[in-house]
Design an enzyme around this catalytic site. Structure first.
Site, PDB file in Angstrom:
ATOM      1  N   ARG A  25       0.810  -1.217   0.000  1.00 52.25           N
ATOM      2  CA  ARG A  25       0.000   0.000   0.000  1.00 52.25           C
ATOM      3  C   ARG A  25       0.843   1.266   0.000  1.00 52.25           C
ATOM      4  O   ARG A  25       0.403   2.315   0.444  1.00 52.25           O
ATOM      5  CB  ARG A  25      -0.955   0.026   1.214  1.00 52.25           C
ATOM      6  CG  ARG A  25      -1.999  -1.067   1.213  1.00 52.25           C
ATOM      7  CD  ARG A  25      -3.002  -0.825   0.116  1.00 52.25           C
ATOM      8  NE  ARG A  25      -4.082  -1.789   0.147  1.00 52.25           N
ATOM      9  CZ  ARG A  25      -5.276  -1.555   0.681  1.00 52.25           C
ATOM     10  NH1 ARG A  25      -5.528  -0.400   1.237  1.00 52.25           N
ATOM     11  NH2 ARG A  25      -6.201  -2.482   0.644  1.00 52.25           N
ATOM     12  N   ARG A  29      -2.499   6.510   0.075  1.00 50.88           N
ATOM     13  CA  ARG A  29      -2.744   6.743   1.486  1.00 50.88           C
ATOM     14  C   ARG A  29      -1.826   7.698   2.205  1.00 50.88           C
ATOM     15  O   ARG A  29      -2.223   8.790   2.538  1.00 50.88           O
ATOM     16  CB  ARG A  29      -2.741   5.419   2.242  1.00 50.88           C
ATOM     17  CG  ARG A  29      -3.841   4.514   1.746  1.00 50.88           C
ATOM     18  CD  ARG A  29      -3.836   3.268   2.507  1.00 50.88           C
ATOM     19  NE  ARG A  29      -5.129   2.629   2.514  1.00 50.88           N
ATOM     20  CZ  ARG A  29      -5.613   2.003   3.560  1.00 50.88           C
ATOM     21  NH1 ARG A  29      -4.942   1.944   4.668  1.00 50.88           N
ATOM     22  NH2 ARG A  29      -6.782   1.433   3.498  1.00 50.88           N
ATOM     23  N   ARG A  38      -5.534  12.536  -5.159  1.00 50.87           N
ATOM     24  CA  ARG A  38      -6.805  11.914  -4.789  1.00 50.87           C
ATOM     25  C   ARG A  38      -7.887  12.976  -4.522  1.00 50.87           C
ATOM     26  O   ARG A  38      -9.069  12.722  -4.726  1.00 50.87           O
ATOM     27  CB  ARG A  38      -6.557  11.047  -3.552  1.00 50.87           C
ATOM     28  CG  ARG A  38      -7.728  10.340  -2.984  1.00 50.87           C
ATOM     29  CD  ARG A  38      -8.227   9.216  -3.854  1.00 50.87           C
ATOM     30  NE  ARG A  38      -9.333   8.584  -3.154  1.00 50.87           N
ATOM     31  CZ  ARG A  38     -10.545   9.098  -3.113  1.00 50.87           C
ATOM     32  NH1 ARG A  38     -10.824  10.211  -3.747  1.00 50.87           N
ATOM     33  NH2 ARG A  38     -11.493   8.477  -2.432  1.00 50.87           N
ATOM     34  N   ASP A  74      -6.409  -2.042  -8.025  1.00 53.22           N
ATOM     35  CA  ASP A  74      -7.096  -2.652  -6.893  1.00 53.22           C
ATOM     36  C   ASP A  74      -7.471  -4.080  -7.248  1.00 53.22           C
ATOM     37  O   ASP A  74      -7.671  -4.389  -8.422  1.00 53.22           O
ATOM     38  CB  ASP A  74      -8.358  -1.869  -6.513  1.00 53.22           C
ATOM     39  CG  ASP A  74      -8.867  -2.290  -5.138  1.00 53.22           C
ATOM     40  OD1 ASP A  74      -8.309  -1.833  -4.137  1.00 53.22           O
ATOM     41  OD2 ASP A  74      -9.786  -3.130  -5.076  1.00 53.22           O
ATOM     42  N   TYR A 151     -15.528 -11.222  -1.173  1.00 53.02           N
ATOM     43  CA  TYR A 151     -16.241  -9.982  -1.511  1.00 53.02           C
ATOM     44  C   TYR A 151     -17.432 -10.251  -2.419  1.00 53.02           C
ATOM     45  O   TYR A 151     -18.501  -9.654  -2.251  1.00 53.02           O
ATOM     46  CB  TYR A 151     -15.297  -8.990  -2.197  1.00 53.02           C
ATOM     47  CG  TYR A 151     -14.305  -8.331  -1.255  1.00 53.02           C
ATOM     48  CD1 TYR A 151     -14.743  -7.481  -0.247  1.00 53.02           C
ATOM     49  CD2 TYR A 151     -12.946  -8.552  -1.370  1.00 53.02           C
ATOM     50  CE1 TYR A 151     -13.850  -6.873   0.612  1.00 53.02           C
ATOM     51  CE2 TYR A 151     -12.038  -7.950  -0.518  1.00 53.02           C
ATOM     52  CZ  TYR A 151     -12.488  -7.110   0.479  1.00 53.02           C
ATOM     53  OH  TYR A 151     -11.597  -6.517   1.328  1.00 53.02           O
TER      54      TYR A 151
HETATM   55  O1  CP3 Z   1       0.280   0.612  -2.778  1.00 55.82           O
HETATM   56  C1  CP3 Z   1      -0.897   0.625  -3.147  1.00 55.82           C
HETATM   57  O2  CP3 Z   1      -1.816   1.245  -2.551  1.00 55.82           O
HETATM   58  C2  CP3 Z   1      -1.105  -0.119  -4.442  1.00 55.82           C
HETATM   59  C3  CP3 Z   1      -2.401  -0.333  -4.897  1.00 55.82           C
HETATM   60  C4  CP3 Z   1      -3.360  -1.190  -4.110  1.00 55.82           C
HETATM   61  C5  CP3 Z   1      -4.650  -0.724  -3.738  1.00 55.82           C
HETATM   62  N1  CP3 Z   1      -5.362  -1.787  -3.279  1.00 55.82           N
HETATM   63  C6  CP3 Z   1      -5.110   0.661  -3.888  1.00 55.82           C
HETATM   64  C7  CP3 Z   1      -6.225   1.129  -3.042  1.00 55.82           C
HETATM   65  C8  CP3 Z   1      -3.281  -2.536  -3.771  1.00 55.82           C
HETATM   66  C9  CP3 Z   1      -2.102  -3.487  -3.888  1.00 55.82           C
HETATM   67  C10 CP3 Z   1      -4.574  -2.916  -3.265  1.00 55.82           C
HETATM   68  C11 CP3 Z   1      -4.905  -4.282  -2.886  1.00 55.82           C
HETATM   69  C12 CP3 Z   1      -6.166  -4.545  -2.168  1.00 55.82           C
HETATM   70  N2  CP3 Z   1      -7.384  -3.940  -2.315  1.00 55.82           N
HETATM   71  C13 CP3 Z   1      -6.321  -5.598  -1.221  1.00 55.82           C
HETATM   72  C14 CP3 Z   1      -5.254  -6.572  -0.834  1.00 55.82           C
HETATM   73  C15 CP3 Z   1      -4.257  -5.974   0.078  1.00 55.82           C
HETATM   74  C16 CP3 Z   1      -4.621  -5.926   1.539  1.00 55.82           C
HETATM   75  O3  CP3 Z   1      -4.442  -4.821   2.094  1.00 55.82           O
HETATM   76  O4  CP3 Z   1      -4.988  -6.930   2.122  1.00 55.82           O
HETATM   77  C17 CP3 Z   1      -7.656  -5.560  -0.768  1.00 55.82           C
HETATM   78  C18 CP3 Z   1      -8.254  -6.477   0.266  1.00 55.82           C
HETATM   79  C19 CP3 Z   1      -8.318  -4.513  -1.472  1.00 55.82           C
HETATM   80  C20 CP3 Z   1      -9.740  -4.110  -1.387  1.00 55.82           C
HETATM   81  C21 CP3 Z   1      -9.805  -2.690  -0.953  1.00 55.82           C
HETATM   82  N3  CP3 Z   1      -9.744  -1.607  -1.825  1.00 55.82           N
HETATM   83  C22 CP3 Z   1      -9.835  -2.172   0.368  1.00 55.82           C
HETATM   84  C23 CP3 Z   1      -9.898  -3.003   1.623  1.00 55.82           C
HETATM   85  C24 CP3 Z   1      -9.761  -0.766   0.263  1.00 55.82           C
HETATM   86  C25 CP3 Z   1      -9.592   0.233   1.381  1.00 55.82           C
HETATM   87  C26 CP3 Z   1     -10.807   0.964   1.780  1.00 55.82           C
HETATM   88  C27 CP3 Z   1     -10.351   2.139   2.630  1.00 55.82           C
HETATM   89  O5  CP3 Z   1     -10.506   3.287   2.156  1.00 55.82           O
HETATM   90  O6  CP3 Z   1      -9.873   1.913   3.748  1.00 55.82           O
HETATM   91  C28 CP3 Z   1      -9.728  -0.442  -1.107  1.00 55.82           C
HETATM   92  C29 CP3 Z   1      -9.608   0.902  -1.684  1.00 55.82           C
HETATM   93  C30 CP3 Z   1      -8.218   1.277  -2.059  1.00 55.82           C
HETATM   94  N4  CP3 Z   1      -7.410   0.489  -2.826  1.00 55.82           N
HETATM   95  C31 CP3 Z   1      -7.528   2.474  -1.742  1.00 55.82           C
HETATM   96  C32 CP3 Z   1      -6.283   2.399  -2.378  1.00 55.82           C
HETATM   97  C33 CP3 Z   1      -5.213   3.437  -2.403  1.00 55.82           C
HETATM   98  C34 CP3 Z   1      -8.082   3.640  -0.926  1.00 55.82           C
HETATM   99  C35 CP3 Z   1      -9.036   4.353  -1.809  1.00 55.82           C
HETATM  100  C36 CP3 Z   1      -9.068   5.840  -1.637  1.00 55.82           C
HETATM  101  O7  CP3 Z   1      -8.050   6.529  -1.915  1.00 55.82           O
HETATM  102  O8  CP3 Z   1     -10.156   6.313  -1.274  1.00 55.82           O
END
Ligand code: CP3
Length: 341
Positions: A25, A29, A38, A74, A151
Site C-alpha cells: 500500500r 494513502r 486523490r 485494486d 467480496y
Molecule cells: O500501494 C498501493 O496502494 C497499491 C495499490 C493497491 C490498492 N489496493 C489501492 C487502493 C493494492 C495493492 C490494493 C490491494 C487490495 N485492495 C487488497 C489486498 C491488500 C490488503 O491490504 O490486504 C484488498 C483487500 C483490497 C480491497 C480494498 N480496496 C480495500 C480493503 C480498500 C480500502 C478501503 C479504505 O478506504 O480503507 C480499497 C480501496 C483502495 N485500494 C484504496 C487504495 C489506495 C483507498 C481508496 C481511496 O483513496 O479512497
C-alpha cells in the site's frame, strides 16, 4: 546493483548486495502527493486512467527509494472482465450491489480477456515501465480467488465473511464453479500484466486467515496451486496473506516463489514453517511505524538479523501501510535496510 536487480535476485533466492525493500500500500494513502492527486479524482478514476495510475505508482519510488513499484490498481478491477459491477467506498472498501449467492448467479459470469476487460491496467504498466527503467522492479498483482470470492459473495467488507464461508461449506458445487471462474480470470489477468511488462507479481489472499487447514486444502489450495503453476514459470510470484500461522506449511508448498508473512511469527520461525524452497517477504508490524524511530529501528534490525545467512529475503511490512504513517519514517526504514548487512 539496481533496485530492480536486487528485488528480482532476492525473489529467485540469489545473492544480493543489500536486502531489497518495498511497502504494501505504498502507492496510496500516506503520501501527501497522493492525497493531493486523490483530492482531484475519485479512486476508481485514478485506478482506471493509465497516466494517473502511473503517476501514483511512481511516487513511492521517487519519494521513499524503494526497490519495487507496486502498480496502482485494486484487486477488484478485474471484476470488470466478468461483468460484476462494484464500487469502492472511501473508508469502507469494496461493495458489490448484486452479490453472487446461488448457482444461477454464478452461471451469469462470463470471462473476457484482460486486454478487453482491463486495458487501462495494461497500459498503466507500459507507461510505468517506460519511466521506471531499472531503478525498481515493477510488481503487478491480483486478488486470490478466495479473497475475491469473499467480496463477491458477501457483497461488502466484513470481519468474518460468514455468508461466503457458509456457501463454501454448504454448496460446494457453486463454490467450486465460482473458484474455477476466478482462477481462470486471475491466470489470464496476471499473464497479461507480465506480458505488458510487470517484472514479478503478488497474489493477495488477504482473508485466508479465516480458514482452517482442512478447508484450505480442499476449497482453496488446488486453485492457488494452479495459478502458481501457470505464472511462476513466467515471473517470480509472491503469495500474500495474514493471520495464517496455521496454514504456513501448505502455503509454502503452493508453488509460489516467495511467501509474504505478517508479524505474528518471528521471520525465521515463519521461514522454518514454509520451508527452504521459497523466499520470505516481511514482516514489520505496520503499527510499529507509528512508534518513535528507536522502536522502529530495533524492530527492523531484528527482522534483518533473523534473515541473516539465507538468500531470498524481501523486507516489507506484514500488511499495508497505515494511512497515518509518516513517510519520513518509511524513508528511514529504507535507508536502514539498505545499510545493514
Ligand atoms: O500501494 C498501493 O496502494 C497499491 C495499490 C493497491 C490498492 N489496493 C489501492 C487502493 C493494492 C495493492 C490494493 C490491494 C487490495 N485492495 C487488497 C489486498 C491488500 C490488503 O491490504 O490486504 C484488498 C483487500 C483490497 C480491497 C480494498 N480496496 C480495500 C480493503 C480498500 C480500502 C478501503 C479504505 O478506504 O480503507 C480499497 C480501496 C483502495 N485500494 C484504496 C487504495 C489506495 C483507498 C481508496 C481511496 O483513496 O479512497
Amino acid at each position: 546493483m539496481t533496485g530492480r536487480d536486487r528485488f528480482l535476485r532476492a525473489a529467485r533466492r540469489e545473492p544480493v548486495d543489500v536486502t531489497p525493500v518495498w511497502f504494501m500500500r505504498q502507492a496510496g494513502r500516506c503520501l501527501p502527493s497522493y492525497r493531493a492527486l486523490r483530492a482531484r479524482h475519485d479512486f476508481l478514476t485514478l485506478a482506471t486512467t493509465p497516466e494517473l495510475a502511473a503517476e501514483a505508482t511512481l511516487m513511492p519510488v521517487e519519494q521513499l527509494g524503494v526497490d519495487a513499484a507496486v502498480l496502482f490498481a485494486d484487486i477488484m478491477l478485474p471484476l470488470a472482465s466478468i461483468g460484476v459491477p462494484f464500487e469502492i467506498r472511501p473508508g469502507v472498501g469494496p461493495v458489490i450491489p448484486s452479490p453472487i449467492r446461488s448457482a444461477a448467479d454464478g452461471e451469469r459470469l462470463r470471462i473476457r480477456p484482460a486486454e478487453e476487460g482491463t486495458p487501462f491496467v495494461l497500459e498503466a504498466i507500459r507507461l510505468v515501465k517506460a519511466e521506471l527503467g531499472d531503478r525498481a522492479a515493477l510488481l503487478g498483482f491480483a486478488g486470490a480467488p478466495f479473497t475475491l470470492a469473499c467480496y463477491l459473495i458477501e457483497g461488502k467488507p466484513s470481519r468474518e465473511f460468514p455468508r461466503a464461508k457458509a456457501l463454501m461449506y454448504g454448496d460446494p458445487a457453486t463454490w467450486h464453479r465460482l473458484m474455477e471462474t476466478l482462477t481462470t480470470l486471475t491466470i489470464d489477468y496476471l499473464r497479461a500484466q507480465i506480458a505488458a511488462g510487470a517484472d514479478a507479481v503478488q497474489l493477495f489472499d488477504s482473508w485466508l486467515g479465516l480458514l482452517d487447514p482442512a478447508s484450505y486444502e480442499t476449497a482453496v489450495l488446488p486453485y492457488t496451486r494452479r495459478i502458481f503453476a501457470e505464472i511462476s514459470p513466467l515471473a517470480p510470484a509472491i503469495h500474500f496473506s495474514t493471520g495464517t500461522v496455521a496454514l504456513l506449511e501448505q502455503i509454502g508448498a503452493s508453488g509460489c516463489d516467495v511467501v509474504s508473512v505478517d508479524w505474528r511469527l518471528p521471520l525465521d520461525v515463519a521461514w522454518g514453517r514454509v520451508g527452504d524452497g521459497v523466499g520470505m517477504q516481511g514482516n514489520l508490524d505496520p503499527s510499529l511505524v507509528l512508534a518513535p524511530w528507536e522502536a522502529i529501528a530495533a524492530g527492523a534490525r531484528d527482522i534483518l538479523q533473523r534473515a541473516t545467512g539465507r538468500a531470498g529475503h524481501i523486507f516489507n511490512l506484514g500488511h499495508g501501510i497505515l494511512p497515518e504513517s509518516d513517510p519520513a519514517m518509511l524513508s528511514r526504514i529504507v535507508s536502514l535496510v539498505h545499510q545493514e548487512l
